[in-house]
Each structure stands twice: as C-alpha cells, then as structure tokens.
Design an enzyme around this catalytic site. Structure first.
Site, PDB file in Angstrom:
ATOM      1  N   ARG A 149       2.952  -1.865   6.816  1.00  0.00           N
ATOM      2  CA  ARG A 149       2.399  -0.734   6.639  1.00  0.00           C
ATOM      3  C   ARG A 149       3.745   0.049   5.653  1.00  0.00           C
ATOM      4  O   ARG A 149       4.773  -0.104   5.128  1.00  0.00           O
ATOM      5  CB  ARG A 149       2.581  -0.150   7.784  1.00  0.00           C
ATOM      6  N   LYS A 173       4.331  -0.064  15.033  1.00  0.00           N
ATOM      7  CA  LYS A 173       3.902   0.392  15.857  1.00  0.00           C
ATOM      8  C   LYS A 173       4.123   0.304  17.489  1.00  0.00           C
ATOM      9  O   LYS A 173       3.898  -0.634  18.166  1.00  0.00           O
ATOM     10  CB  LYS A 173       1.868   0.760  16.031  1.00  0.00           C
ATOM     11  N   HIS A 247      -1.964   1.115   1.346  1.00  0.00           N
ATOM     12  CA  HIS A 247      -2.772   0.013   2.384  1.00  0.00           C
ATOM     13  C   HIS A 247      -3.436  -0.683   1.957  1.00  0.00           C
ATOM     14  O   HIS A 247      -3.712  -2.053   2.453  1.00  0.00           O
ATOM     15  CB  HIS A 247      -3.576   0.981   3.195  1.00  0.00           C
ATOM     16  N   ARG A 250      -1.352  -3.545   1.503  1.00  0.00           N
ATOM     17  CA  ARG A 250      -1.310  -4.690   2.590  1.00  0.00           C
ATOM     18  C   ARG A 250      -2.906  -5.663   2.917  1.00  0.00           C
ATOM     19  O   ARG A 250      -2.764  -6.547   3.775  1.00  0.00           O
ATOM     20  CB  ARG A 250      -1.262  -3.569   4.176  1.00  0.00           C
ATOM     21  N   HIS A 273      -0.578  -6.332  14.854  1.00  0.00           N
ATOM     22  CA  HIS A 273      -1.849  -6.050  15.142  1.00  0.00           C
ATOM     23  C   HIS A 273      -1.813  -6.251  16.966  1.00  0.00           C
ATOM     24  O   HIS A 273      -1.545  -7.221  17.055  1.00  0.00           O
ATOM     25  CB  HIS A 273      -3.154  -6.078  14.960  1.00  0.00           C
ATOM     26  N   TYR A 282     -11.024  -8.380   8.361  1.00  0.00           N
ATOM     27  CA  TYR A 282     -10.986  -8.582   7.569  1.00  0.00           C
ATOM     28  C   TYR A 282     -11.298 -10.350   7.135  1.00  0.00           C
ATOM     29  O   TYR A 282     -11.781 -10.524   6.342  1.00  0.00           O
ATOM     30  CB  TYR A 282      -9.356  -9.674   7.615  1.00  0.00           C
TER      31      TYR A 282
END
Length: 305
Positions: A149, A173, A247, A250, A273, A282
């Site tokens: 990211r 995250k 983005h 990525r 994720h 995806y």
C-alpha cells in the site's frame, strides 16, 4: 466478510491512499456505508447487488428519518461516490445510485495496467536520469514487486532496506506485520536510489529515518505527491494518467500474479488482507481483464458482425 463489506473496504482504502482523505472523513464514510448496508439488508440486498429501486428507497428513507440535511446529504454522497468507484473498477456494469445503466459496449474496463505499461512507466521514470527519476522508479518497483500500500511504502524506514534484503517486514493495517518479497529488479532500483537519496534530505539534516525523505512539512513523501509524480510519468509514457496511481500498481501486482497462476491464499497473504473475500475481488478483475485481451487482441475477437 461479505462481498459488499469487501467492496466498502476497498473504497475506503482508495479514499485514504489516493485522495488522502482525513481520518474523520473516512470514519464518517465508513459509518455512512454501514448505514446503507443496514437498510439494504432488510430487503435481502447488500452494496454489491442493490438495484436502483432499492437505493432510491434508501435515499427517501434518509429524508424521512429526521436527519439533519447535512448528514443526509453526506450519506447520499458517500453512496454515490462508492458506486462511481465500483463502476470505475469494473465490478458492476451500472450505477444504481443514479438510475443510469452503463451500456454494455461502453462498459468501463477494470483499472489494470498491462505488463508492457508497467515497463513503459518505469522507462519514463528512469528517462529523467536524475535523482527524482531514480526515486520514482524505485517506488514503482517496490509496489509492483511486493504489493505494498502507498501508506506502507512511505512508512518504510531506511534501515528496512539498508542491507539489501530479499524480504521486507511490512507493518500493515491494524499494526499486523507480514513479509513482502523483493525481486532482483526492485533490489537494483533501491540500490540506485540510495546513492541519490541524500538529495531529498530536509535542509540542515544529515540524515532521515525514512526511506523516502522529503523537504516538506512531514519530513517524508506524501501519497498525494507520489500520485502526482506517477501521473507525470504516465503522461510521458503515453498512458492515460487517470489509469495510473499507487493503488492501481498494487492492483497490477495482484492481478498479474493471479493471471500467472498464483494461489489466491498466497495473494491474500502478500497483500495483507485479513479476509479472503477482499482478495476475491481480483478474480473478477482478472477475468474481465483477460476477456478484454481476447476480445481486442485475438483476430477473431476483433471481427464485427
């Protein structure tokens, strides 16, 4: 995690990294989309499969609840922006928040960069033959090689790459750490950039803890500035600048891995994720991308009538 929730998370991530939305804005939009999902669930829908009639009913419900005009307007705006994002990504063919369906012939393609476009972007960055060019090429290589990211890239400390590692330890995250592999091209780009890195140090400072320091107020590059540099490189490379962003790089990392046969669980780990549902987006993007390639590149696909 449901598909609607995964799409909402992807939208909020885009708002954070591409539009540099403030934390309060992201929190408000997250609550707005959660409110919409709560209403939609009563009729058995979620954000990913809601139709125009249901969205219109939600908008009418906002007005009937006695909310302040500002709050109701913001919630409508959040939903409309969400569906514009979804439409642009190619995850839906219509925008139910505007009662206007996109014609099939004009369906927007998923924002996926071809491999040759990645190469052209790198060539355009490197063509500057300057410290700025080497820095941009390094950032492109790192994102495309590791699926970082933009927030993760710009938070990298210098020490993370000082010894030419084969892997990065990335804090994603929620403070969760993961290993991100580096290929030879990315490692070479880092080496070339590190030679020129002192040119970006803040005035009066001998060094900086950040891999990508800046003379701006924050002491390091910002996502907005990286986006501007990528747009400039896209124009120089003859690529639609609206198609290029951190983005999207990525996205390209994940989509090209999937097209190459990588397991979805592996891609989930590499992207950081928490839920496989987010990564499954995806599979749709890759399918649309491959279908477009066949339609436009195959000799029979190009025939009309």
């Amino acid at each position: 995690m449901s598909q609607g929730e995964a799409w909402a998370d992807a939208f909020l991530e885009m708002m954070a990294v591409e539009r540099a939305a403030a934390r309060n804005t992201l929190t408000a939009y997250g609550k707005d989309l959660e409110d919409a999902r709560g209403f939609l669930s009563r009729s058995g829908h979620d954000l990913h499969d809601a139709d125009a009639e249901t969205i219109e009913a939600y908008f009418q419900d906002l007005g009937a609840r006695g909310l302040s005009p500002a709050t109701a307007a913001r919630r409508r705006s959040a939903v409309r922006q969400f569906y514009r994002f979804v439409l642009g990504e190619g995850w839906r063919t219509d925008d139910p928040s505007r009662r206007v369906a996109a014609p099939k012939a004009g369906r927007p393609l998923p924002k996926v960069l071809e491999r040759d476009e990645i190469e052209r972007l790198l060539a355009a960055a490197s063509a500057k033959d300057s410290a700025q060019g080497l820095r941009l090429a390094c950032m492109i290589e790192l994102i495309y090689a590791s699926g970082l990211r933009i927030s993760e890239l710009l938070a990298l400390p210098l020490l993370a790459l000082a010894r030419d590692p084969a892997y990065l330890i990335v804090k994603g995250k929620g403070g969760k750490e993961r290993l991100a592999p580096l290929n030879d091209a990315a490692r070479a780009a880092v080496k070339a950039y590190l030679v020129e890195r002192p040119a970006f140090l803040p005035k009066g400072q001998k060094d900086s803890p950040w891999l990508f320091p800046s003379r701006g107020a924050t002491g390091r590059l910002t996502p907005r500035r990286v986006g501007q540099l990528l747009e400039d490189a896209a124009i120089a490379a003859g690529i639609d600048r609206q198609k290029v962003s951190p983005h999207v790089l990525r996205h390209a990392f994940a989509t090209h891995l999937l097209e190459g046969g990588a397991d979805l669980r592996v891609i989930q780990t590499l992207l950081g994720h928490a839920d496989i549902a987010t990564t499954q987006i995806y599979t749709h993007v890759a399918g649309e991308h491959l279908a477009h390639i066949v339609q436009t590149k195959h000799p029979l696909g190009r025939k009309k009538g």
